[in-house]
Design an enzyme around this catalytic site. Structure first.
Site: not given
Length: 239
Positions: A11, A13, A33, A53-54, A137, A141, A170, A172
């Site tokens: 989904s 980006i 996922r 799953d990363v 967050y 980052k 963005v 999203t």
């Protein structure tokens, strides 16, 4: 034909980036996922869909049985909340997906990436500054950007580059969640909340996922061979 991997490709980006590379003729693998959202991203473009799953080390390593020429670490999560209300589980989960997931992806990629390869992390303007109610967050980052800059030094002599794209808000599902959070926290309607969210962007609107995808195409292009360790702000002048 280049082999391109996009994590978080189901989904937003990630979807826009995957489609942009596929539409220019690259063979794209999208990881995420949920199989159904990956298939929606593909929409007949011939992408390979991998349910991964990363944060799962073995699953990420298995993605790289064959090397990729371009790897975009896009999988991410985030929620606005005062620091006093962030649980340890939420903190750990945010760092696990955003930061450890990027580490695992880049580490596996570099074990077989050919000369001329490209590593790209989708970070955020919050990798370049701080902000209220987004401590977990922003911390994750910031970590992503530190990882990118360190990897860039390590691999420069191999002809591989490592860069970050730092978008502002963005258009999203994550932005919509932020709008709802502002509505609840401030007691305002959706239009007012959206105006507040984009107020730091001098252009005054949400960024489209396709505009972020264009930045990824550039960083993966031959013309960007000397761009390394860079944080490319796609933010309308916010940064």
């Amino acid at each position: 034909m280049r082999r391109v991997l996009v994590t978080g490709g189901g989904s937003g980006i990630g979807r826009a980036i995957a489609r942009a590379f596929a539409d220019q003729g690259d063979h794209v693998t999208i990881a995420g996922r949920r199989a159904e959202t990956l298939q929606e991203t593909d929409a007949g473009r011939g992408m390979t869909c991998a349910t991964v799953d990363v944060t799962d080390e073995a699953a990420v390593d298995a993605l790289f049985a064959d090397p990729f020429d371009v790897v975009i670490a896009n999988a991410g999560t985030g929620r606005a909340s005062p620091l006093t209300e962030v649980s340890l589980d939420e903190w750990n989960n945010t760092l696990a997906i955003n930061l450890t997931g990027t580490f695992l992806t880049f580490r596996a990629a570099l074990r077989g990436m050919p000369d001329g390869g490209r590593l790209i992390a989708i970070a955020s303007t919050q990798a370049l500054k701080g902000g209220g109610r987004i401590a977990a967050y922003a911390a994750s980052k910031h970590g992503v950007l530190g990882l990118v800059r360190s990897v860039a030094h390590e691999i420069a002599r191999k002809g591989i580059t490592c860069n970050a794209i730092c978008p502002g808000f963005v258009d999203t599902p994550m932005a919509e969640a932020a709008v709802k959070s502002v509505m609840t926290g401030r007691g305002i309607d959706a239009d007012a909340a959206r105006d507040m969210i984009v107020s730091n962007n001098p252009i005054g609107r949400l960024i489209s996922p396709e505009e972020v995808a264009s930045a990824a195409l550039y960083l993966a292009s031959p013309g960007a061979a000397m761009v390394n360790g860079h944080a490319l702000s796609v933010s309308g002048g916010e940064i």
